[in-house]
Design a protein around this motif. Structure first.
Motif, PDB file in Angstrom:
ATOM      1  N   VAL A  87      72.972  58.168  83.192  1.00 13.42           N
ATOM      2  CA  VAL A  87      73.259  58.237  81.747  1.00 13.42           C
ATOM      3  C   VAL A  87      74.774  58.435  81.542  1.00 13.42           C
ATOM      4  N   HIS A  88      75.370  59.336  82.327  1.00 12.29           N
ATOM      5  CA  HIS A  88      76.818  59.569  82.232  1.00 12.29           C
ATOM      6  C   HIS A  88      77.602  58.326  82.658  1.00 12.29           C
ATOM      7  N   ALA A  89      77.119  57.651  83.678  1.00 15.46           N
ATOM      8  CA  ALA A  89      77.810  56.450  84.163  1.00 15.46           C
ATOM      9  C   ALA A  89      77.808  55.370  83.079  1.00 15.46           C
ATOM     10  N   ARG A  90      76.656  55.179  82.407  1.00 15.26           N
ATOM     11  CA  ARG A  90      76.577  54.168  81.349  1.00 15.26           C
ATOM     12  C   ARG A  90      77.564  54.484  80.229  1.00 15.26           C
ATOM     13  N   ALA A  91      77.633  55.769  79.840  1.00 17.32           N
ATOM     14  CA  ALA A  91      78.565  56.173  78.783  1.00 17.32           C
ATOM     15  C   ALA A  91      80.007  55.914  79.222  1.00 17.32           C
ATOM     16  N   ALA A  92      80.288  56.208  80.483  1.00 11.01           N
ATOM     17  CA  ALA A  92      81.656  56.013  80.990  1.00 11.01           C
ATOM     18  C   ALA A  92      82.034  54.534  80.958  1.00 11.01           C
ATOM     19  N   TYR A  93      81.140  53.681  81.450  1.00  6.45           N
ATOM     20  CA  TYR A  93      81.483  52.254  81.513  1.00  6.45           C
ATOM     21  C   TYR A  93      81.509  51.627  80.117  1.00  6.45           C
ATOM     22  N   ALA A  94      80.716  52.183  79.173  1.00  5.92           N
ATOM     23  CA  ALA A  94      80.764  51.681  77.793  1.00  5.92           C
ATOM     24  C   ALA A  94      82.113  52.007  77.150  1.00  5.92           C
ATOM     25  N   ALA A  95      82.713  53.142  77.547  1.00  2.67           N
ATOM     26  CA  ALA A  95      83.987  53.559  76.945  1.00  2.67           C
ATOM     27  C   ALA A  95      85.194  53.031  77.708  1.00  2.67           C
ATOM     28  N   GLY A  96      84.956  52.487  78.881  1.00  3.88           N
ATOM     29  CA  GLY A  96      86.077  52.082  79.734  1.00  3.88           C
ATOM     30  C   GLY A  96      86.397  50.607  79.645  1.00  3.88           C
ATOM     31  N   ARG A  97      87.351  50.204  80.434  1.00  7.79           N
ATOM     32  CA  ARG A  97      87.812  48.828  80.468  1.00  7.79           C
ATOM     33  C   ARG A  97      87.947  48.441  81.933  1.00  7.79           C
ATOM     34  N   LEU A  98      87.352  47.294  82.274  1.00  8.22           N
ATOM     35  CA  LEU A  98      87.472  46.831  83.660  1.00  8.22           C
ATOM     36  C   LEU A  98      88.630  45.851  83.760  1.00  8.22           C
ATOM     37  N   GLU A  99      89.562  46.174  84.620  1.00  8.71           N
ATOM     38  CA  GLU A  99      90.746  45.332  84.821  1.00  8.71           C
ATOM     39  C   GLU A  99      90.881  45.063  86.314  1.00  8.71           C
ATOM     40  N   PRO A 100      91.689  44.067  86.673  1.00  8.14           N
ATOM     41  CA  PRO A 100      91.959  43.908  88.111  1.00  8.14           C
ATOM     42  C   PRO A 100      92.501  45.237  88.637  1.00  8.14           C
ATOM     43  N   GLY A 101      91.877  45.749  89.683  1.00  8.84           N
ATOM     44  CA  GLY A 101      92.273  47.069  90.195  1.00  8.84           C
ATOM     45  C   GLY A 101      91.229  48.126  89.903  1.00  8.84           C
ATOM     46  N   GLY A 102      90.381  47.874  88.879  1.00 10.91           N
ATOM     47  CA  GLY A 102      89.295  48.819  88.652  1.00 10.91           C
ATOM     48  C   GLY A 102      89.143  49.246  87.209  1.00 10.91           C
ATOM     49  N   TRP A 103      88.274  50.253  87.015  1.00 10.01           N
ATOM     50  CA  TRP A 103      87.973  50.769  85.681  1.00 10.01           C
ATOM     51  C   TRP A 103      89.101  51.666  85.190  1.00 10.01           C
ATOM     52  N   THR A 104      89.430  51.556  83.900  1.00 12.45           N
ATOM     53  CA  THR A 104      90.434  52.448  83.312  1.00 12.45           C
ATOM     54  C   THR A 104      89.889  53.045  82.015  1.00 12.45           C
ATOM     55  N   TRP A 105      90.386  54.239  81.712  1.00  6.19           N
ATOM     56  CA  TRP A 105      90.036  54.915  80.462  1.00  6.19           C
ATOM     57  C   TRP A 105      91.324  55.374  79.802  1.00  6.19           C
ATOM     58  N   PRO A 106      91.445  55.180  78.458  1.00  4.25           N
ATOM     59  CA  PRO A 106      92.683  55.561  77.787  1.00  4.25           C
ATOM     60  C   PRO A 106      92.876  57.072  77.797  1.00  4.25           C
ATOM     61  N   ASP A 107      94.086  57.538  78.103  1.00  2.00           N
ATOM     62  CA  ASP A 107      94.364  58.973  78.192  1.00  2.00           C
ATOM     63  C   ASP A 107      94.110  59.683  76.869  1.00  2.00           C
ATOM     64  N   GLU A 108      94.255  58.959  75.735  1.00  2.00           N
ATOM     65  CA  GLU A 108      94.086  59.630  74.436  1.00  2.00           C
ATOM     66  C   GLU A 108      92.613  59.912  74.134  1.00  2.00           C
ATOM     67  N   ASP A 109      91.702  59.311  74.893  1.00  2.00           N
ATOM     68  CA  ASP A 109      90.280  59.649  74.738  1.00  2.00           C
ATOM     69  C   ASP A 109      90.039  61.004  75.400  1.00  2.00           C
ATOM     70  N   PRO A 110      89.639  62.051  74.607  1.00  2.00           N
ATOM     71  CA  PRO A 110      89.474  63.379  75.206  1.00  2.00           C
ATOM     72  C   PRO A 110      88.359  63.423  76.255  1.00  2.00           C
ATOM     73  N   LEU A 111      87.503  62.397  76.275  1.00  6.21           N
ATOM     74  CA  LEU A 111      86.437  62.376  77.281  1.00  6.21           C
ATOM     75  C   LEU A 111      86.835  61.576  78.527  1.00  6.21           C
ATOM     76  N   SER A 112      88.078  61.093  78.568  1.00 12.00           N
ATOM     77  CA  SER A 112      88.475  60.231  79.694  1.00 12.00           C
ATOM     78  C   SER A 112      88.316  60.953  81.037  1.00 12.00           C
TER      79      SER A 112
END
Ligand SMILES: [Zn+2]
Length: 178
Positions: A87-112
Motif C-alpha cells: 500500500v505504501h509502495a503504491r502511494a509512493a509510486y503514484a506521487a513519484g516520477r520515473l526518470e532515467p536513473g530511477g524514481w524521484t520525489w520532489p523535495d517540497e513534498d513533505p511526504l517525500s
C-alpha cells in the motif's frame, strides 16, 4: 543504571539499509514491549532521514506516515507479510516520477522522505539481499548480515554482542561457584 534514551541524531545505524534502520528506530528486547521510540517529532524524522540519505523535509503528517510505514516494514521483514508495505509502495509510486536513473520525489513534498523509504523497502524485499536479513539475538533490531560466512548474531558487536558476552561470562562465573 539510568541511560539517556538515544535520539535520531545519535542512534546507531546498524541495519545496513534505510528500511531496516527505520524499523530500528524502536528500542526494546526481543519478545518485550517497545521501550523507546526515536521518531517522535518532525525534527526527529528530518534528522533520521538526513542520516540515511532520503531527504530533509518533514512535518507532523510525515511523522505519522513514517510510523505507519515502519509498522509495514516490521510486518514485511519480520513476519514476511508485505501487504501493508505494498500500500505504501503504491502511494509512493503514484506521487513519484520515473526518470532515467530511477524514481524521484520532489523535495517540497513533505511526504517525500516516506516515499523514498517505501521505495527503499520495496527494493530490499525484492532483492537477493533478503537472504542476509537477520534479527539481533539480543535486542529487537533487524540488520543485513554482510559478514563473509554470514554468521553475525548481533546488530552490533560493540553493543549487543558485548552485552551477550558479558552475560555469558557472568553466568559462567555463577555456574562455576561451588
Ligand atoms: Zn542488538
Amino acid at each position: 543504571m539510568v541511560e539517556t534514551p538515544p535520539t535520531a541524531a545519535n542512534m546507531r545505524l546498524d541495519g545496513g539499509h534505510p528500511a531496516l534502520d527505520l524499523v530500528n528506530t524502536i528500542y526494546g528486547q526481543v519478545g518485550q514491549p517497545p521501550e523507546h521510540d526515536v521518531l517522535q517529532t518532525p525534527e526527529d524524522l528530518r534528522t533520521f532521514a538526513a542520516r540515511v540519505g532520503v531527504g530533509h523535509e518533514a512535518d507532523a503528517a510525515a511523522v505519522k506516515a513514517a510510523r505507519d510505514l515502519r509498522a509495514a516494514c516490521e510486518a514485511a521483514f519480520r513476519d514476511a507479510d508485505a501487504d501493508a508495505l505494498a500500500v505504501h509502495a503504491r502511494a509512493a509510486y503514484a506521487a513519484g516520477r520515473l526518470e532515467p536513473g530511477g524514481w524521484t520525489w520532489p523535495d517540497e513534498d513533505p511526504l517525500s522522505i516516506v516515499h523514498r523509504l517505501a521505495h527503499a523497502a520495496t527494493q530490499l524485499i525484492s532483492s537477493e539481499d533478503l537472504d542476509r536479513l537477520r534479527g539481533c539475538n539480543d535486542c529487537c533490531w533487524l540488520y543485513l548480515d554482510r559478514s563473509k560466512n554470514r554468521s553475525r548474531k548481533w546488530c552490533s558487536m560493540a553493543d549487543c554482542g558485548t552485552n551477550a558476552k558479558k552475560r555469558r561470562y557472568v553466568e559462567k562465573r555463577r555456574l562455576s561457584r561451588p
